[in-house]
Each structure stands twice: as C-alpha cells, then as structure tokens.
Design a protein around this motif. Structure first.
Motif, PDB file in Angstrom:
ATOM      1  N   SER A  21      -8.971  69.214  84.539  1.00 30.88           N
ATOM      2  CA  SER A  21      -9.279  67.960  83.629  1.00 30.88           C
ATOM      3  C   SER A  21     -10.486  68.647  82.935  1.00 30.88           C
ATOM      4  CB  SER A  21      -9.667  66.937  84.741  1.00 30.88           C
ATOM      5  OG  SER A  21     -10.333  66.277  84.349  1.00 30.88           O
ATOM      6  N   LEU A  22     -11.860  69.020  83.042  1.00 28.19           N
ATOM      7  CA  LEU A  22     -12.420  70.408  82.733  1.00 28.19           C
ATOM      8  C   LEU A  22     -11.983  70.740  81.431  1.00 28.19           C
ATOM      9  CD1 LEU A  22     -15.377  70.072  81.248  1.00 28.19           C
ATOM     10  CD2 LEU A  22     -15.374  71.886  83.892  1.00 28.19           C
ATOM     11  N   HIS A  24      -8.988  70.688  80.390  1.00 34.78           N
ATOM     12  CA  HIS A  24      -8.089  70.187  79.894  1.00 34.78           C
ATOM     13  C   HIS A  24      -9.249  69.823  78.956  1.00 34.78           C
ATOM     14  CE1 HIS A  24      -5.800  66.362  78.468  1.00 34.78           C
ATOM     15  NE2 HIS A  24      -5.375  67.057  77.533  1.00 34.78           N
ATOM     16  N   PHE A  25      -9.363  68.804  78.200  1.00 30.99           N
ATOM     17  CA  PHE A  25     -10.973  67.375  78.044  1.00 30.99           C
ATOM     18  C   PHE A  25     -11.583  68.669  77.399  1.00 30.99           C
ATOM     19  CE2 PHE A  25      -9.657  64.491  80.352  1.00 30.99           C
ATOM     20  CZ  PHE A  25      -9.540  63.369  80.336  1.00 30.99           C
ATOM     21  N   THR A  26     -12.180  69.680  77.365  1.00 38.19           N
ATOM     22  CA  THR A  26     -12.981  71.201  76.680  1.00 38.19           C
ATOM     23  C   THR A  26     -11.678  70.782  75.809  1.00 38.19           C
ATOM     24  OG1 THR A  26     -14.503  70.886  78.526  1.00 38.19           O
ATOM     25  CG2 THR A  26     -14.139  72.964  76.711  1.00 38.19           C
ATOM     26  N   TYR A  48     -15.152  63.809  75.692  1.00 42.08           N
ATOM     27  CA  TYR A  48     -16.333  64.481  76.811  1.00 42.08           C
ATOM     28  C   TYR A  48     -16.756  62.941  77.771  1.00 42.08           C
ATOM     29  CZ  TYR A  48     -16.722  69.221  75.146  1.00 42.08           C
ATOM     30  OH  TYR A  48     -16.827  70.172  75.043  1.00 42.08           O
ATOM     31  N   TRP A  51     -13.944  61.611  79.755  1.00 42.34           N
ATOM     32  CA  TRP A  51     -13.886  63.118  81.307  1.00 42.34           C
ATOM     33  C   TRP A  51     -14.891  62.812  82.179  1.00 42.34           C
ATOM     34  CZ3 TRP A  51     -17.446  66.554  83.251  1.00 42.34           C
ATOM     35  CH2 TRP A  51     -16.681  67.677  84.057  1.00 42.34           C
ATOM     36  N   THR A  55     -14.432  61.752  85.859  1.00 44.88           N
ATOM     37  CA  THR A  55     -14.784  62.579  87.076  1.00 44.88           C
ATOM     38  C   THR A  55     -15.970  61.307  88.138  1.00 44.88           C
ATOM     39  OG1 THR A  55     -14.818  64.345  85.227  1.00 44.88           O
ATOM     40  CG2 THR A  55     -16.025  64.590  87.570  1.00 44.88           C
ATOM     41  N   TYR A  81      -8.447  58.721  90.943  1.00 48.40           N
ATOM     42  CA  TYR A  81      -9.087  60.000  90.816  1.00 48.40           C
ATOM     43  C   TYR A  81      -7.894  60.773  89.944  1.00 48.40           C
ATOM     44  CZ  TYR A  81     -11.196  64.714  89.080  1.00 48.40           C
ATOM     45  OH  TYR A  81     -11.870  66.028  88.671  1.00 48.40           O
ATOM     46  N   GLY A  85      -5.602  61.387  85.909  1.00 44.79           N
ATOM     47  CA  GLY A  85      -5.266  62.788  85.106  1.00 44.79           C
ATOM     48  C   GLY A  85      -3.884  62.998  84.867  1.00 44.79           C
ATOM     49  N   GLU A 111      -3.622  70.293  83.557  1.00 42.82           N
ATOM     50  CA  GLU A 111      -3.805  69.004  84.443  1.00 42.82           C
ATOM     51  C   GLU A 111      -3.288  67.911  85.089  1.00 42.82           C
ATOM     52  OE1 GLU A 111      -7.266  65.520  83.537  1.00 42.82           O
ATOM     53  OE2 GLU A 111      -6.178  66.181  81.858  1.00 42.82           O
TER      54      GLU A 111
END
Length: 136
Positions: A21-22, A24-26, A48, A51, A55, A81, A85, A111
């Motif tokens: 997930s981090l 993909h979002f990054t 961000y 995310w 999270t 959570y 995703g 993700e």
C-alpha cells in the motif's frame, strides 16, 4: 489467538499489505502525472494523507488486538483496512489497464493482492473467534 499472541501469518500479511500500500500510494503521489484521468484535486499531499487515514484504520485494529480486550472489533477494523486496499482498482474505472504504466499496474495489483490475502486471513480469524464458546 488463544495463546495471547497474534497469529504470525496475520502479522506477515498485514506487513506485506502495509508495504505494498505504501508503495502504491508513494508511486501515485510521486508520479501523479503518469496516472491517467486522475481528478485535478488529487495532489501528492492529499494522496499521502489518504494513505495515512487508511493505514490508521489498520493500526487501530492491531492496537485493539494487542490489547486483547476488543479482539473481534480489532479484527473487524483490520478487515476494513484490507477492504480499503481494493480501492486501487478504481484507477481502472478512470482509465483502462493499458493506459497505465507497468509500474503503476504493478503497484496497484500488488496492493490488491496483498489486501485480498490479509482480508482472507482476517475473516478466518474472525470466524474462529466467533465459533468459540463464550464464557459466562
């Protein structure tokens, strides 16, 4: 979860989902111009922030699991959570798979797969928990 510790598989899958997930979002935030048809209101900062909000649902769920008092509620939050995703699939509602870069598709799909695995493990743990006889 009878022994008082979290099942290793659940923790491993949560970490895998967290990292994917981090990732993909990054990627989304840093390469926002490569994601076709995203609304102009999407900025790196908002991505961000989204995310972090998503999270926080998982983090709260794990805090409740670790505290051992609200296990079922914690599992429901971890499941929520994981369900969040699947939102990455929304990219394909905006533009077809072929319009995305290989890396965008890789981050989106990794993700989603990690979320599906975490959701499966969490639902299993919740089912086990609900089948246990309650003590009065």
């Amino acid at each position: 979860m009878k022994s008082g510790k979290l099942p290793t598989l659940l923790v491993v899958l949560a970490v895998a989902y967290f990292l994917s997930s981090l990732g993909h979002f990054t990627h989304n935030a840093e390469f926002i111009c490569e994601y076709p048809n995203l609304p102009a209101s999407f900025t790196s900062a908002r991505i961000y922030a989204a995310w972090a909000a998503i999270t926080s649902v998982g983090v709260l769920g794990f805090f409740l699991l670790i505290g051992k008092k609200w296990i079922a509620t914690g599992l429901v939050l971890v499941a929520a959570y994981a369900v969040l995703g699947f939102d990455g699939l929304g990219h394909y509602a905006l533009a077809p798979f072929e319009w995305h870069t290989r890396m965008a598709n890789l981050t989106i799909l990794s993700e989603v797969v990690a979320a599906a695995l975490l959701l499966s493990a969490t639902v299993y743990q919740l089912a086990v928990r609900l089948r246990q006889p309650t003590s009065v």
